[in-house]
Write an enzyme that holds these catalytic residues in place. Structure first.
Site, PDB file in Angstrom:
ATOM      1  N   LYS A 114     -82.797  51.119  36.125  1.00 39.17           N
ATOM      2  CA  LYS A 114     -83.674  50.231  35.348  1.00 39.17           C
ATOM      3  C   LYS A 114     -84.562  49.393  36.253  1.00 39.17           C
ATOM      4  O   LYS A 114     -85.674  49.041  35.873  1.00 39.17           O
ATOM      5  CB  LYS A 114     -82.840  49.337  34.424  1.00 39.17           C
ATOM      6  CG  LYS A 114     -82.257  50.086  33.248  1.00 39.17           C
ATOM      7  CD  LYS A 114     -81.929  49.179  32.084  1.00 39.17           C
ATOM      8  CE  LYS A 114     -81.455  49.997  30.891  1.00 39.17           C
ATOM      9  NZ  LYS A 114     -80.938  49.186  29.796  1.00 39.17           N
ATOM     10  N   LYS A 196     -80.919  62.606  30.672  1.00 36.14           N
ATOM     11  CA  LYS A 196     -80.237  62.300  29.418  1.00 36.14           C
ATOM     12  C   LYS A 196     -81.235  61.836  28.362  1.00 36.14           C
ATOM     13  O   LYS A 196     -82.272  61.247  28.685  1.00 36.14           O
ATOM     14  CB  LYS A 196     -79.141  61.256  29.622  1.00 36.14           C
ATOM     15  CG  LYS A 196     -79.628  59.880  29.851  1.00 36.14           C
ATOM     16  CD  LYS A 196     -78.559  58.799  29.700  1.00 36.14           C
ATOM     17  CE  LYS A 196     -79.292  57.474  29.882  1.00 36.14           C
ATOM     18  NZ  LYS A 196     -78.638  56.274  29.654  1.00 36.14           N
ATOM     19  N   LYS A 199     -83.157  56.287  24.098  1.00 33.90           N
ATOM     20  CA  LYS A 199     -84.024  55.694  23.073  1.00 33.90           C
ATOM     21  C   LYS A 199     -85.202  54.951  23.683  1.00 33.90           C
ATOM     22  O   LYS A 199     -86.195  54.711  23.021  1.00 33.90           O
ATOM     23  CB  LYS A 199     -83.237  54.816  22.108  1.00 33.90           C
ATOM     24  CG  LYS A 199     -82.407  53.677  22.716  1.00 33.90           C
ATOM     25  CD  LYS A 199     -81.732  52.869  21.613  1.00 33.90           C
ATOM     26  CE  LYS A 199     -80.282  52.492  21.867  1.00 33.90           C
ATOM     27  NZ  LYS A 199     -79.935  51.877  23.114  1.00 33.90           N
TER      28      LYS A 199
HETATM   29  P1  TYM Z   1     -76.773  52.010  24.816  1.00 32.91           P
HETATM   30  O1  TYM Z   1     -77.349  51.134  23.763  1.00 32.91           O
HETATM   31  O2  TYM Z   1     -77.677  52.491  25.891  1.00 32.91           O
HETATM   32  O3  TYM Z   1     -76.112  53.272  24.167  1.00 32.91           O
HETATM   33  C1  TYM Z   1     -75.156  53.141  23.130  1.00 32.91           C
HETATM   34  C2  TYM Z   1     -74.115  54.242  23.249  1.00 32.91           C
HETATM   35  O4  TYM Z   1     -74.731  55.524  23.199  1.00 32.91           O
HETATM   36  C3  TYM Z   1     -74.316  56.296  24.328  1.00 32.91           C
HETATM   37  N1  TYM Z   1     -75.415  57.179  24.724  1.00 32.91           N
HETATM   38  C4  TYM Z   1     -75.297  58.488  24.900  1.00 32.91           C
HETATM   39  N2  TYM Z   1     -74.244  59.320  24.766  1.00 32.91           N
HETATM   40  C5  TYM Z   1     -74.448  60.633  25.009  1.00 32.91           C
HETATM   41  N3  TYM Z   1     -75.655  61.142  25.361  1.00 32.91           N
HETATM   42  C6  TYM Z   1     -76.734  60.345  25.496  1.00 32.91           C
HETATM   43  N4  TYM Z   1     -77.916  60.847  25.832  1.00 32.91           N
HETATM   44  C7  TYM Z   1     -76.583  58.956  25.261  1.00 32.91           C
HETATM   45  N5  TYM Z   1     -77.428  57.892  25.304  1.00 32.91           N
HETATM   46  C8  TYM Z   1     -76.695  56.820  24.979  1.00 32.91           C
HETATM   47  C9  TYM Z   1     -74.008  55.260  25.400  1.00 32.91           C
HETATM   48  O5  TYM Z   1     -73.157  55.782  26.395  1.00 32.91           O
HETATM   49  C10 TYM Z   1     -73.353  54.168  24.580  1.00 32.91           C
HETATM   50  O6  TYM Z   1     -71.985  54.463  24.349  1.00 32.91           O
HETATM   51  N6  TYM Z   1     -74.456  48.564  27.595  1.00 32.91           N
HETATM   52  C11 TYM Z   1     -74.340  49.437  26.445  1.00 32.91           C
HETATM   53  C12 TYM Z   1     -74.084  48.688  25.157  1.00 32.91           C
HETATM   54  C13 TYM Z   1     -72.923  47.780  25.240  1.00 32.91           C
HETATM   55  C14 TYM Z   1     -71.561  48.155  25.228  1.00 32.91           C
HETATM   56  C15 TYM Z   1     -70.831  46.946  25.306  1.00 32.91           C
HETATM   57  C16 TYM Z   1     -70.917  49.384  25.126  1.00 32.91           C
HETATM   58  C17 TYM Z   1     -72.982  46.430  25.325  1.00 32.91           C
HETATM   59  N7  TYM Z   1     -71.715  45.919  25.361  1.00 32.91           N
HETATM   60  C18 TYM Z   1     -69.438  46.947  25.319  1.00 32.91           C
HETATM   61  C19 TYM Z   1     -69.518  49.382  25.155  1.00 32.91           C
HETATM   62  C20 TYM Z   1     -68.809  48.173  25.239  1.00 32.91           C
HETATM   63  C21 TYM Z   1     -75.621  50.234  26.286  1.00 32.91           C
HETATM   64  O7  TYM Z   1     -76.639  49.860  26.774  1.00 32.91           O
HETATM   65  O8  TYM Z   1     -75.504  51.309  25.468  1.00 32.91           O
END
Ligand code: TYM
Length: 333
Positions: A114, A196, A199
């Protein structure tokens, strides 16, 4: 009867959720609700580590909350809420920040990625973001954290910080395990299967399937998905990343195995295979999209659900925060 184990997970409301978010995270969360006590949050505090337009952030946050419910997250049985509505998240973050080393944060690959992408805004929040994530998880004494593969490094850091805290102050924090599901642990882009699906991706418009894409758009995106020239539906991520990604998507949606999928399409070319994958995704997402539209049209229901989620999450988080504050040595109020 033993109390159920606790699951915590969260998603950032930056942009529209995509198929990777659904198959890698939300779909698994829905399936785990029977056996676990579940807490899910819209991680809006995390989102502002990258510049957000305030009105879009507000809209995306509410829309993600509605999408959670539309996908089948049960806000009566579990808790679904906004991170920013529960101040204990940021309070616990401070206590944990003072136990997290810069060396650890420097190793986080997401921070490195990032910082490259947003080189004009490498802010302190982006750097300490994994500490906030650790606080999210630890606040609810989560045993298990279902995430996609890209988040496992953060969950590992959370475990290290929790163990450090417990060594210093006694056995207060629950050390969580990451839980990554097989087929959709890393859904790749349709036009760039080496990266990957994301969004916040602004690459080619066919790369990302958004959860709110209408059926004809989903079909068109899969039709244009990058494959290879040998026309064999065979799982080989190294040499056939595009086809292997489509197989993974198909498996995650239908629950079929790799050999079953290969067998099913052994005599079809890529055209028929892509159509079948698209149809499976459309059949999975259509009911979700219908429920989502109905929920978005019901503002009073959503408002009440948001309020109730915030109250219940805050109530549940308070005792752990108090324990941490006492353990660290802050004077009682
Ligand atoms: P975020 O918002 O980027 O993504 C949310 C969830 O989606 C999964 N994910 C994917 N899984 C498979 N293939 C992909 N291409 C893909 N893109 C996204 C992510 O692994 C995630 O599980 N920091 C975290 C959000 C967060 C969080 C937490 C998660 C904040 N606090 C506490 C777990 C526990 C994040 O940015 O996810």
């Amino acid at each position: 009867m033993k109390p159920k184990k606790v699951i915590f997970s969260a998603m950032q409301p930056s942009g529209t959720p995509q198929l990777g978010n659904y198959l890698g995270a939300i779909k698994n969360w829905v399936g785990l609700q029977e056996d676990y006590s579940c807490r899910f949050c819209v991680a809006d505090l995390h989102s502002v580590t990258v510049r957000q337009d305030p009105e879009s952030l507000r809209q995306n946050s509410l829309s993600l909350f509605a999408l959670f419910l539309a996908a089948g997250l049960d806000h009566e049985r579990g808790i679904v809420y906004f991170q920013s509505h529960v101040p204990a998240h940021t309070q616990l973050t401070w206590a944990l920040s003072c136990l997290t080393y810069m060396g650890e944060l420097n190793r986080m690959t997401q921070f490195k990625d990032k910082s490259q992408k947003h080189s004009d805004n490498i802010n302190a929040g982006l750097y300490t973001y994994p500490v906030l994530m650790a606080a999210d998880i630890l606040l609810f004494r989560a045993d298990l954290v279902p995430v996609g593969e890209d988040q496992t490094q953060h969950v590992e850091l959370c475990r290290d910080v929790a163990e450090r805290f417990n060594n210093l102050y006694g056995d207060i924090l629950t050390v969580p395990e990451p839980f990554v599901s097989g087929a959709a642990a890393r859904v790749m882009g349709l036009s760039e299967p080496s990266r990957k699906m994301s969004k916040s991706e602004n690459g080619s418009e066919n790369n990302v399937v958004f959860l709110t894409d209408p059926p004809e758009i989903i079909a068109a995106k899969f039709k244009r998905a990058v494959t290879d020239s040998d026309n064999q539906v065979r799982f080989d991520p190294e040499n056939k990343p595009g086809v292997s990604n489509l197989i993974n998507i198909y498996r995650a949606v239908t629950g079929k195995t790799v050999p079953e999928t290969e067998k099913e399409f052994e005599n079809s070319g890529y055209g028929a295979f892509k159509t079948a994958v698209a149809e499976s995704v459309i059949a999975e997402l259509s009911p979700l999209q219908d429920r989502y539209s109905r929920l978005m049209a019901d503002a009073p229901f959503l408002e009440a659900a948001v309020k109730r989620g915030a109250e219940r999450a805050a109530e549940e988080a308070a005792p752990l925060l108090k324990k941490v504050m006492d353990a660290v040595g802050f004077a009682p109020r």
